[in-house]
Design a protein around this motif. Structure first.
Motif, PDB file in Angstrom:
ATOM      1  N   ASN A  22       0.851  -1.188   0.000  1.00 34.64           N
ATOM      2  CA  ASN A  22       0.000   0.000   0.000  1.00 34.64           C
ATOM      3  C   ASN A  22       0.881   1.229   0.000  1.00 34.64           C
ATOM      4  N   TRP A  23       0.712   2.056  -1.018  1.00 32.10           N
ATOM      5  CA  TRP A  23       1.490   3.291  -1.123  1.00 32.10           C
ATOM      6  C   TRP A  23       0.507   4.413  -1.452  1.00 32.10           C
ATOM      7  N   GLY A  24       0.265   5.241  -0.465  1.00 37.65           N
ATOM      8  CA  GLY A  24      -0.599   6.386  -0.701  1.00 37.65           C
ATOM      9  C   GLY A  24      -1.956   6.233  -0.048  1.00 37.65           C
ATOM     10  N   GLY A  25      -2.848   7.060  -0.476  1.00 38.59           N
ATOM     11  CA  GLY A  25      -4.168   7.135   0.142  1.00 38.59           C
ATOM     12  C   GLY A  25      -4.268   8.425   0.925  1.00 38.59           C
ATOM     13  N   SER A  26      -5.354   9.126   0.771  1.00 38.07           N
ATOM     14  CA  SER A  26      -5.460  10.453   1.369  1.00 38.07           C
ATOM     15  C   SER A  26      -6.814  10.653   2.042  1.00 38.07           C
ATOM     16  N   TYR A  27      -6.999  11.855   2.549  1.00 39.68           N
ATOM     17  CA  TYR A  27      -8.221  12.250   3.236  1.00 39.68           C
ATOM     18  C   TYR A  27      -8.592  13.668   2.813  1.00 39.68           C
ATOM     19  N   LEU A  28      -9.858  14.007   3.010  1.00 37.10           N
ATOM     20  CA  LEU A  28     -10.333  15.378   2.860  1.00 37.10           C
ATOM     21  C   LEU A  28     -10.887  15.844   4.191  1.00 37.10           C
ATOM     22  N   ALA A  29     -10.571  17.076   4.557  1.00 39.50           N
ATOM     23  CA  ALA A  29     -11.003  17.621   5.844  1.00 39.50           C
ATOM     24  C   ALA A  29     -11.383  19.082   5.675  1.00 39.50           C
ATOM     25  N   ILE A  30     -12.071  19.600   6.683  1.00 45.41           N
ATOM     26  CA  ILE A  30     -12.506  20.999   6.674  1.00 45.41           C
ATOM     27  C   ILE A  30     -11.872  21.713   7.864  1.00 45.41           C
ATOM     28  N   PRO A  31     -11.034  22.705   7.623  1.00 46.78           N
ATOM     29  CA  PRO A  31     -10.413  23.412   8.744  1.00 46.78           C
ATOM     30  C   PRO A  31     -11.429  24.283   9.481  1.00 46.78           C
ATOM     31  N   LYS A  32     -11.218  24.448  10.768  1.00 43.56           N
ATOM     32  CA  LYS A  32     -12.039  25.391  11.502  1.00 43.56           C
ATOM     33  C   LYS A  32     -11.782  26.787  10.933  1.00 43.56           C
ATOM     34  N   GLY A  33     -12.819  27.530  10.795  1.00 40.41           N
ATOM     35  CA  GLY A  33     -12.696  28.839  10.186  1.00 40.41           C
ATOM     36  C   GLY A  33     -12.989  28.839   8.704  1.00 40.41           C
ATOM     37  N   ALA A  34     -13.304  27.667   8.135  1.00 41.54           N
ATOM     38  CA  ALA A  34     -13.701  27.623   6.729  1.00 41.54           C
ATOM     39  C   ALA A  34     -14.920  28.519   6.525  1.00 41.54           C
ATOM     40  N   LYS A  35     -14.929  29.248   5.407  1.00 49.96           N
ATOM     41  CA  LYS A  35     -15.977  30.235   5.189  1.00 49.96           C
ATOM     42  C   LYS A  35     -17.348  29.607   4.941  1.00 49.96           C
ATOM     43  N   HIS A  36     -17.359  28.418   4.389  1.00 47.80           N
ATOM     44  CA  HIS A  36     -18.625  27.790   3.991  1.00 47.80           C
ATOM     45  C   HIS A  36     -18.637  26.333   4.452  1.00 47.80           C
ATOM     46  N   ALA A  37     -18.636  26.116   5.767  1.00 46.81           N
ATOM     47  CA  ALA A  37     -18.460  24.773   6.300  1.00 46.81           C
ATOM     48  C   ALA A  37     -19.562  23.815   5.850  1.00 46.81           C
ATOM     49  N   LYS A  38     -20.815  24.238   5.912  1.00 52.86           N
ATOM     50  CA  LYS A  38     -21.931  23.361   5.561  1.00 52.86           C
ATOM     51  C   LYS A  38     -21.837  22.947   4.090  1.00 52.86           C
ATOM     52  N   GLU A  39     -21.653  23.921   3.228  1.00 47.80           N
ATOM     53  CA  GLU A  39     -21.569  23.626   1.798  1.00 47.80           C
ATOM     54  C   GLU A  39     -20.296  22.829   1.477  1.00 47.80           C
ATOM     55  N   ALA A  40     -19.224  23.118   2.213  1.00 51.29           N
ATOM     56  CA  ALA A  40     -17.983  22.378   2.009  1.00 51.29           C
ATOM     57  C   ALA A  40     -18.169  20.906   2.365  1.00 51.29           C
ATOM     58  N   TYR A  41     -18.875  20.638   3.461  1.00 49.11           N
ATOM     59  CA  TYR A  41     -19.101  19.241   3.840  1.00 49.11           C
ATOM     60  C   TYR A  41     -19.958  18.529   2.795  1.00 49.11           C
ATOM     61  N   GLU A  42     -20.957  19.201   2.265  1.00 50.88           N
ATOM     62  CA  GLU A  42     -21.790  18.568   1.243  1.00 50.88           C
ATOM     63  C   GLU A  42     -20.961  18.187   0.025  1.00 50.88           C
ATOM     64  N   LEU A  43     -20.016  19.054  -0.360  1.00 48.87           N
ATOM     65  CA  LEU A  43     -19.122  18.732  -1.474  1.00 48.87           C
ATOM     66  C   LEU A  43     -18.163  17.616  -1.085  1.00 48.87           C
ATOM     67  N   LEU A  44     -17.578  17.710   0.097  1.00 47.39           N
ATOM     68  CA  LEU A  44     -16.635  16.687   0.561  1.00 47.39           C
ATOM     69  C   LEU A  44     -17.297  15.316   0.593  1.00 47.39           C
ATOM     70  N   GLN A  45     -18.496  15.260   1.137  1.00 49.96           N
ATOM     71  CA  GLN A  45     -19.201  13.981   1.217  1.00 49.96           C
ATOM     72  C   GLN A  45     -19.501  13.445  -0.182  1.00 49.96           C
ATOM     73  N   TRP A  46     -19.856  14.312  -1.105  1.00 56.68           N
ATOM     74  CA  TRP A  46     -20.178  13.883  -2.463  1.00 56.68           C
ATOM     75  C   TRP A  46     -18.927  13.375  -3.181  1.00 56.68           C
ATOM     76  N   LEU A  47     -17.812  14.080  -3.026  1.00 53.03           N
ATOM     77  CA  LEU A  47     -16.576  13.671  -3.682  1.00 53.03           C
ATOM     78  C   LEU A  47     -16.081  12.313  -3.198  1.00 53.03           C
ATOM     79  N   THR A  48     -16.341  11.994  -1.938  1.00 53.29           N
ATOM     80  CA  THR A  48     -15.861  10.730  -1.371  1.00 53.29           C
ATOM     81  C   THR A  48     -16.933   9.645  -1.355  1.00 53.29           C
ATOM     82  N   ALA A  49     -18.109   9.938  -1.895  1.00 57.08           N
ATOM     83  CA  ALA A  49     -19.202   8.963  -1.895  1.00 57.08           C
ATOM     84  C   ALA A  49     -18.882   7.776  -2.794  1.00 57.08           C
ATOM     85  N   LYS A  50     -19.612   6.693  -2.570  1.00 62.92           N
ATOM     86  CA  LYS A  50     -19.416   5.452  -3.318  1.00 62.92           C
ATOM     87  C   LYS A  50     -19.403   5.692  -4.819  1.00 62.92           C
TER      88      LYS A  50
END
Length: 437
Positions: free
Chosen positions: A316-344
């Motif tokens: 196994n070489w690699g593999g990453s994550y997506l996260a939202i930093p505190k202070g993100a300007k659009h946390a709710k919308e960012a999570y909706e995008l993050l969840q969609w990008l990582t969805a099945k």
């Protein structure tokens, strides 16, 4: 980066194997522009910024455009830094108040322990936005690595990186070697066997072509087959006393001394160009490398590349994550995008289009039969799935990436400058000490 892939004989088999045991590519510029989204948003429109290292494949696979079509009020701007070792320090500066943060930030697997252990106060707990329903679909170790001791989920996984060897069958043929993926996999069932094939190739190599791109790729593939490498389970730094690390270093250095490498530094411009020019015949190939090769080698080499099982048939070489930093300007919308990008659904698309192997068990079952015409119809789903079935559950450390970079730099010195392996190893240890304090 990265990113990762493979397929399974059956979901149940893979999940049983991997769960019971329990992962760059592409590029933009090296400019890390943070969360600056340019001109102000139009009324009712939101610009979400995504900060990544290398290429996660989202833009190349058309996923941003697909999401924007589904959400007309959303525009996505990607800020990409090619090298993770450049991206991460810049991100640390911004997390400390030194600049704007992107709404979504990529985190390499070698950094996730540091995030969970030392930076939990700098990242949103995604459970507060609904991540509990998402993490249940992941390979258990993938989700666990991004979860704090008190249950906060700081990131969602993108891919994992099961290993293979990608090779140029036309260059093998010119060197008088077999080209069939099964026969080659048998010949290089061990790393010593891989080097033996390399010596045969070197004896009759086509002009301008070396056997492998860089010995650092071989080193990373060997390390990716180990459960424990730089740190032990207690968090103690053990790279300099771990025989598996020194063995991988020494064998990689031997490959350099034997002249089997093109002496390229991975993710540099000349390395990118060598894909299309036939500068090397093999490359240690985590699943995410599939998309990188297509991008850099181009249409002219379609059908000339192929894929075979790696020595040891796992890793196994690699593999990453997506996260939202505190202070993100659009946390709710960012999570909706993050969840969609990582969805099945998107993980399946990324494997089929870019080779990034899913980390969600619900996606893994859908890619086992995938073949790739660019790679001569290679059954990449089967090859990477079988590698993933035996993938070790790795012990990660707080500063894994810093140790890796120091060792890679030492190996680069062996192959490019002729530094003796023992001296290079001493230099690597000194670099680690300087980096870690």
């Amino acid at each position: 980066m990265r990113t990762p892939p493979g397929r399974h004989r059956a979901l149940a088999v893979l999940c049983a194997a991997v769960l019971a045991g329990s992962a760059l590519a592409g590029c933009g510029s090296d400019d890390d522009k943070g969360g600056d989204s340019g001109s102000p948003d139009a009324p009712g429109q939101i610009t979400l910024t995504v900060g990544l290292f290398g290429s996660f494949g989202y833009e190349e696979a058309g996923l941003y455009k697909e999401y924007e079509a589904l959400h007309p009020n959303i525009k996505i701007k990607q800020n990409a830094t090619q090298k993770e070792e450049v991206y991460w320090p810049a991100l640390q500066t911004r997390l400390g108040g030194g600049g704007d943060l992107d709404d979504i930030q990529g985190i390499e697997v070698g950094r996730i322990v540091d995030v969970v252990n030392n930076q939990a106060d700098k990242w949103l707990d995604l459970n507060t936005l609904g991540a509990q329903t998402q993490t249940q679909e992941y390979l258990s170790w993938k989700a666990k690595a991004a979860t704090t001791a008190d249950g906060k989920s700081l990131a969602l996984g993108t891919d994992v990186g099961p290993m293979a060897i990608c090779y140029r069958s036309d260059l093998f043929q010119q060197a008088g070697l077999p080209t069939g993926r099964d026969e080659l996999a048998q010949k290089w069932s061990t790393w010593e066997g891989y080097l033996d094939v390399g010596r045969q190739f070197a004896a009759k190599a086509p002009k301008g072509s070396s056997y492998m791109d860089s010995v650092t790729g071989m080193y990373n593939a060997m390390i990716g087959q180990q459960q424990t490498f730089y740190y032990d389970a207690s968090g103690k730094l053990i790279y300099d006393t771990n025989p598996a690390v020194r063995s991988a270093f020494d064998l990689s250095a031997k490959a350099a001394q034997d002249g089997l490498s093109a002496k390229l530094v991975q993710f540099q411009t000349d390395w990118d160009q060598a894909f299309a020019k036939g500068g090397f015949a093999t490359i240690s190939c985590p699943s995410w490398m599939i998309g990188y090769i297509k991008e850099k080698a181009g249409d002219a080499t379609k059908g000339k590349w192929d894929v075979a099982a790696a020595p040891g048939a796992t890793g196994n070489w690699g593999g990453s994550y997506l996260a939202i930093p505190k202070g993100a300007k659009h946390a709710k919308e960012a999570y909706e995008l993050l969840q969609w990008l990582t969805a099945k659904e998107q993980q399946v698309k990324l494997f089929e289009r870019r080779g990034s192997f899913p980390s969600r068990t619900t996606a893994i079952s859908q890619v086992a039969a995938t073949t790739d015409p660019y790679f001569n119809g290679a059954p990449i789903g089967q090859i990477f799935s079988q590698a993933a079935q035996k993938m070790p559950v790795q012990t990660l450390g707080v500063r894994d990436n810093d140790v890796k970079v120091a060792i890679q730099n030492a190996l680069n010195a062996v192959e490019a400058q002729g530094v003796k392996p023992d001296d290079a190893w001493k230099d690597a240890k000194a670099s680690v000490k300087a980096a870690l304090g």
